[in-house]
Design a protein around this motif. Structure first.
Motif, short mmCIF file in Angstrom:
data_model
loop_
_atom_site.label_atom_id
_atom_site.label_comp_id
_atom_site.label_asym_id
_atom_site.label_seq_id
_atom_site.Cartn_x
_atom_site.Cartn_y
_atom_site.Cartn_z
N ASP A 109 0.81 -1.22 0.00
CA ASP A 109 0.00 0.00 0.00
C ASP A 109 0.84 1.27 0.00
O ASP A 109 0.29 2.36 -0.09
N GLY A 110 2.14 1.15 0.12
CA GLY A 110 3.00 2.33 0.09
C GLY A 110 4.09 2.26 1.14
O GLY A 110 4.24 1.27 1.85
N GLU A 111 4.85 3.33 1.23
CA GLU A 111 5.96 3.41 2.17
C GLU A 111 5.46 3.37 3.60
O GLU A 111 4.49 4.04 3.95
N LEU A 112 6.14 2.59 4.42
CA LEU A 112 5.83 2.52 5.84
C LEU A 112 7.12 2.50 6.64
O LEU A 112 8.12 1.93 6.21
N SER A 113 7.07 3.10 7.82
CA SER A 113 8.17 2.96 8.77
C SER A 113 7.98 1.63 9.49
O SER A 113 6.93 0.99 9.38
N GLY A 114 8.98 1.22 10.25
CA GLY A 114 8.84 0.01 11.05
C GLY A 114 7.67 0.11 12.01
O GLY A 114 6.91 -0.84 12.20
N TYR A 115 7.51 1.30 12.62
CA TYR A 115 6.40 1.51 13.55
C TYR A 115 5.06 1.39 12.84
O TYR A 115 4.14 0.72 13.33
N GLN A 116 4.94 2.02 11.67
CA GLN A 116 3.69 1.94 10.91
C GLN A 116 3.42 0.51 10.45
O GLN A 116 2.27 0.07 10.42
N GLN B 56 10.56 -8.50 15.53
CA GLN B 56 10.70 -9.41 14.39
C GLN B 56 10.52 -8.64 13.08
O GLN B 56 11.21 -8.91 12.10
N LEU B 57 9.59 -7.70 13.08
CA LEU B 57 9.34 -6.91 11.87
C LEU B 57 10.54 -6.03 11.52
O LEU B 57 10.93 -5.94 10.36
N TYR B 58 11.12 -5.39 12.52
CA TYR B 58 12.30 -4.55 12.27
C TYR B 58 13.45 -5.39 11.72
O TYR B 58 14.13 -4.98 10.77
N GLU C 91 15.88 7.46 4.65
CA GLU C 91 15.90 8.16 5.92
C GLU C 91 15.06 9.43 5.82
O GLU C 91 15.16 10.18 4.85
N VAL C 92 14.23 9.65 6.82
CA VAL C 92 13.42 10.86 6.90
C VAL C 92 13.83 11.61 8.16
O VAL C 92 13.74 11.07 9.27
N VAL C 93 14.31 12.84 7.96
CA VAL C 93 14.75 13.66 9.08
C VAL C 93 13.52 14.31 9.71
O VAL C 93 12.67 14.88 9.02
N ASN D 174 15.15 10.50 13.73
CA ASN D 174 14.89 10.23 12.31
C ASN D 174 14.23 8.87 12.18
O ASN D 174 14.36 8.01 13.04
N LYS D 175 13.50 8.68 11.09
CA LYS D 175 12.88 7.39 10.85
C LYS D 175 13.22 6.93 9.44
O LYS D 175 13.61 7.73 8.59
N ARG D 176 13.05 5.64 9.24
CA ARG D 176 13.27 5.07 7.91
C ARG D 176 11.94 4.60 7.37
O ARG D 176 11.16 3.96 8.07
N LEU D 177 11.69 4.93 6.11
CA LEU D 177 10.50 4.47 5.41
C LEU D 177 10.93 3.42 4.40
O LEU D 177 11.95 3.57 3.74
N PHE D 178 10.12 2.37 4.27
CA PHE D 178 10.44 1.27 3.38
C PHE D 178 9.35 1.08 2.35
O PHE D 178 8.17 1.28 2.63
N GLN D 179 9.79 0.68 1.15
CA GLN D 179 8.83 0.31 0.11
C GLN D 179 9.37 -0.88 -0.66
O GLN D 179 10.57 -1.13 -0.70
N VAL D 180 8.45 -1.61 -1.27
CA VAL D 180 8.80 -2.82 -2.01
C VAL D 180 9.49 -2.42 -3.32
O VAL D 180 9.06 -1.50 -4.01
#
Length: 187
Positions: free
Chosen positions: A13-20, A39-41, A57-59, A65-71
């Motif tokens: 569905d789009g970019e997500l951080s580990g928390y999301q 386990q997800l991280y 990386e998103v400042v 800072n957080k990291r967003l991931f996408q496939v």
């Protein structure tokens, strides 16, 4: 199914951080795959190393800072291969069923309490799935959404989770009724 495929599917569905991602698992994916946030991280890191997801990386001001991931395209190809692979049947492994199996040889008071707890838990999940299904389809009827909705996969898996929990609730309630009747008939 490996956790990697559940994570890849959740990221469609789009970019997500580990928390999301952990929140997405709690709400939608948990009806068919459970994973702890750590386990997800760890899986996100493995997927990134394998080139199946890409992170950026998103400042953020005043927050870490957080990291967003996408496939990636490679991740989509992995999901495509997984979707085409044959599946092994699922097996139920549930401590409560072992306890019910032994019902003829144990005091059923505690067992009935556990069954009622499980039925209550199942009802809470049923309510959650109902809300999630309504949110997914918006103002469309279910039939219209299933035919024309943008992303039908999450809806279909939510329907499966709903049916699973309805089955759990109904079975627990029936089992409580049977055990209660049997207990009363012995008095």
């Amino acid at each position: 199914m490996a956790l990697r495929h559940a994570v890849l599917a959740a990221l469609l569905d789009g970019e997500l951080s580990g928390y999301q991602l952990a929140k997405a698992f709690d709400v939608g994916v948990a009806n068919f795959w459970y994973a702890q946030p750590q386990q997800l991280y760890a899986e996100l890191n493995r997927l990134e190393q394998a080139g199946l997801v890409v992170g950026r990386e998103v400042v953020q001001e005043g927050r870490p800072n957080k990291r967003l991931f996408q496939v990636t395209d490679t991740g989509l190809a992995e999901l495509e291969e997984f979707a085409g692979a044959s599946d092994k049947p699922a097996f139920v492994r549930d401590d409560l069923l072992v306890k019910v199996q032994a019902a003829d040889h144990v005091d059923t008071t505690a067992l009935i309490a556990r069954l009622r707890e499980r039925a209550t838990f199942a009802q809470a999940k049923i309510d959650l799935f109902g809300k999630l299904l309504r949110n997914l389809r918006g103002d469309k009827s279910e039939a219209d959404f299933l035919l024309h909705g943008e992303r039908v996969g999450p809806y279909l898996t939510c329907l499966r989770g709903l049916a699973f929990e309805e089955g759990n609730r109904d079975w627990c309630e029936r089992t409580v009724a049977v055990l209660t009747r049997r207990e009363r008939s012995r008095r």
